[in-house]
Scaffold this active site. Structure first.
Site, PDB file in Angstrom:
ATOM      1  N   THR A  31       6.028  95.398  81.911  1.00 51.57           N
ATOM      2  CA  THR A  31       5.501  96.795  81.508  1.00 51.57           C
ATOM      3  C   THR A  31       5.142  97.316  82.755  1.00 51.57           C
ATOM      4  O   THR A  31       4.756  96.817  83.771  1.00 51.57           O
ATOM      5  CB  THR A  31       4.080  96.290  80.830  1.00 51.57           C
ATOM      6  OG1 THR A  31       4.727  95.534  79.655  1.00 51.57           O
ATOM      7  CG2 THR A  31       3.425  97.559  80.266  1.00 51.57           C
ATOM      8  N   SER A  33       6.217 101.396  85.036  1.00 52.25           N
ATOM      9  CA  SER A  33       7.057 102.395  85.470  1.00 52.25           C
ATOM     10  C   SER A  33       8.179 101.541  86.537  1.00 52.25           C
ATOM     11  O   SER A  33       9.164 102.407  86.358  1.00 52.25           O
ATOM     12  CB  SER A  33       6.375 103.656  86.291  1.00 52.25           C
ATOM     13  OG  SER A  33       5.650 102.902  87.547  1.00 52.25           O
ATOM     14  N   ASP A  86       9.043  91.637  86.123  1.00 53.09           N
ATOM     15  CA  ASP A  86       7.836  92.477  85.862  1.00 53.09           C
ATOM     16  C   ASP A  86       7.466  93.241  87.153  1.00 53.09           C
ATOM     17  O   ASP A  86       7.797  92.827  88.243  1.00 53.09           O
ATOM     18  CB  ASP A  86       6.666  91.559  85.225  1.00 53.09           C
ATOM     19  CG  ASP A  86       5.667  92.405  84.602  1.00 53.09           C
ATOM     20  OD1 ASP A  86       5.684  93.447  84.623  1.00 53.09           O
ATOM     21  OD2 ASP A  86       4.815  91.698  83.700  1.00 53.09           O
ATOM     22  N   ALA A  88       4.190  94.625  89.595  1.00 53.59           N
ATOM     23  CA  ALA A  88       2.791  94.286  90.150  1.00 53.59           C
ATOM     24  C   ALA A  88       2.080  95.592  90.785  1.00 53.59           C
ATOM     25  O   ALA A  88       2.614  96.298  91.311  1.00 53.59           O
ATOM     26  CB  ALA A  88       3.096  93.316  91.080  1.00 53.59           C
ATOM     27  N   ASP A  89       0.821  95.353  91.074  1.00 59.78           N
ATOM     28  CA  ASP A  89      -0.062  96.352  91.640  1.00 59.78           C
ATOM     29  C   ASP A  89      -0.297  95.921  92.959  1.00 59.78           C
ATOM     30  O   ASP A  89      -0.542  96.840  93.771  1.00 59.78           O
ATOM     31  CB  ASP A  89      -1.155  96.756  90.838  1.00 59.78           C
ATOM     32  CG  ASP A  89      -0.993  96.850  89.310  1.00 59.78           C
ATOM     33  OD1 ASP A  89      -0.253  97.993  89.209  1.00 59.78           O
ATOM     34  OD2 ASP A  89      -1.220  96.020  88.509  1.00 59.78           O
ATOM     35  N   LYS A  99      -1.905  92.199  89.176  1.00 56.79           N
ATOM     36  CA  LYS A  99      -1.226  93.238  88.170  1.00 56.79           C
ATOM     37  C   LYS A  99      -2.459  93.419  87.046  1.00 56.79           C
ATOM     38  O   LYS A  99      -3.491  93.090  87.044  1.00 56.79           O
ATOM     39  CB  LYS A  99      -0.456  92.137  87.289  1.00 56.79           C
ATOM     40  CG  LYS A  99       0.879  91.714  87.965  1.00 56.79           C
ATOM     41  CD  LYS A  99       1.683  90.866  87.378  1.00 56.79           C
ATOM     42  CE  LYS A  99       2.394  91.232  85.982  1.00 56.79           C
ATOM     43  NZ  LYS A  99       2.770  92.674  86.109  1.00 56.79           N
ATOM     44  N   GLY A 100      -1.923  94.442  85.899  1.00 59.87           N
ATOM     45  CA  GLY A 100      -2.730  94.920  85.000  1.00 59.87           C
ATOM     46  C   GLY A 100      -3.337  96.374  84.978  1.00 59.87           C
ATOM     47  O   GLY A 100      -3.666  96.750  83.925  1.00 59.87           O
ATOM     48  N   GLY A 102      -1.400  98.627  84.304  1.00 58.10           N
ATOM     49  CA  GLY A 102      -0.798  99.363  83.099  1.00 58.10           C
ATOM     50  C   GLY A 102      -1.408  98.594  81.868  1.00 58.10           C
ATOM     51  O   GLY A 102      -0.869  99.112  80.873  1.00 58.10           O
ATOM     52  N   GLU A 108       1.479  89.724  79.779  1.00 53.80           N
ATOM     53  CA  GLU A 108       2.289  89.267  80.792  1.00 53.80           C
ATOM     54  C   GLU A 108       1.846  87.993  81.337  1.00 53.80           C
ATOM     55  O   GLU A 108       3.055  87.192  81.829  1.00 53.80           O
ATOM     56  CB  GLU A 108       1.757  90.612  81.981  1.00 53.80           C
ATOM     57  CG  GLU A 108       2.435  91.968  81.505  1.00 53.80           C
ATOM     58  CD  GLU A 108       1.996  93.165  82.523  1.00 53.80           C
ATOM     59  OE1 GLU A 108       2.555  94.017  82.597  1.00 53.80           O
ATOM     60  OE2 GLU A 108       1.154  92.710  83.196  1.00 53.80           O
TER      61      GLU A 108
END
Ligand code: 5RP
Length: 232
Positions: A31, A33, A86, A88-89, A99-100, A102, A108
């Site tokens: 999930t 961009s 996937d 990652a931040d 992550k998260g 989003g 996830e």
């Protein structure tokens, strides 16, 4: 060549799909961009004739996947996933992740746990020396008593802010709230995770520790590096 942020996301997403997704696989769809471009590329492979069975980590990704002609099933309809791609931040030098941002961290993490090879795609802006220095740590909590859960989170040394959207609390696909927890860097992610996970009301935290099989990083010069190769 200098790529902008969107071009870097597309580049790394396509590289990951081309490297790791093979005909006949069960594939987890991330999930965000960056994962968006991976789903688009997977849709192209399906159009070329690949027989893929996919599981989505959010309602949003499921919708996109269906628009791209991808077969999406529930996680419980497959024994395991061969690969998940996937975003990652934050990514630290040992491929530990936050992550998260989003909002899909719970699904996830469940999907990652059912996956043989969790492949993370990001541009270089996501690299940090220490987790929790750029991004907050998202923690998904039950709506019931969430203020009390927040106090308990803040006792771990952070400032916890309820995530809002359009003037109301953001509600996840699981019907929960998210607190974005600002730490001044996380010295020991494993210890912090063990403290957070036992707080009543916490559903899941956004640290993905020892989860990534590989992390692909794109750079403005058009290069993509694989962190797993550098760590070997
Ligand atoms: C969603 C996520 C995303 O993967 C993460 O937020 C990265 O998103 P983007 O690729 O848009 O920067 O964890 O819950």
């Amino acid at each position: 060549m200098t790529l902008d942020a969107s071009a870097m996301k597309k580049l790394v997403a396509e590289k990951a799909v081309n490297t790791y997704v093979k005909d006949g696989m069960n594939v987890g769809l991330g999930t965000g961009s960056t994962a968006y471009f991976a789903i688009k590329r997977i849709g192209e492979l399906v159009a070329e004739g690949y027989d893929l069975t996919c599981v989505a980590t959010s309602v949003q990704s499921e919708q996109l996947a269906r628009e791209c002609g991808i077969r999406v099933v529930d996680l419980d309809e497959v024994d395991k996933l061969d690969v998940t791609i996937d975003g990652a931040d934050e990514v630290d030098p040992k491929m530990q992740l936050i992550k998260g941002l989003g909002g899909a961290l719970l699904r996830e993490k469940i999907v990652a746990a059912a996956t043989e090879r969790e492949i993370i795609i990001a541009d270089e802006s996501k690299i940090v020396e220490k987790l929790g220095t750029k991004a907050p740590l998202p923690v998904e909590v039950l709506v019931f008593g969430h203020q009390h859960t927040r106090y308990a989170l803040e006792r771990q040394g952070c400032k916890a802010e309820l995530r809002m959207r359009d003037g109301a609390p953001f509600v996840t696909d699981g019907g929960n709230y998210i607190y974005d927890c600002r730490f001044d860097g996380i010295d020991n992610p494993f210890f912090l995770e063990s403290r957070i996970d036992v707080i009543p009301g916490v559903v899941e935290n956004g640290m993905f520790l020892n989860t990534a099989f590989d992390v692909l990083i794109s750079r403005p010069d058009g290069s993509v590096t694989r962190m797993a190769e550098q760590l070997r």
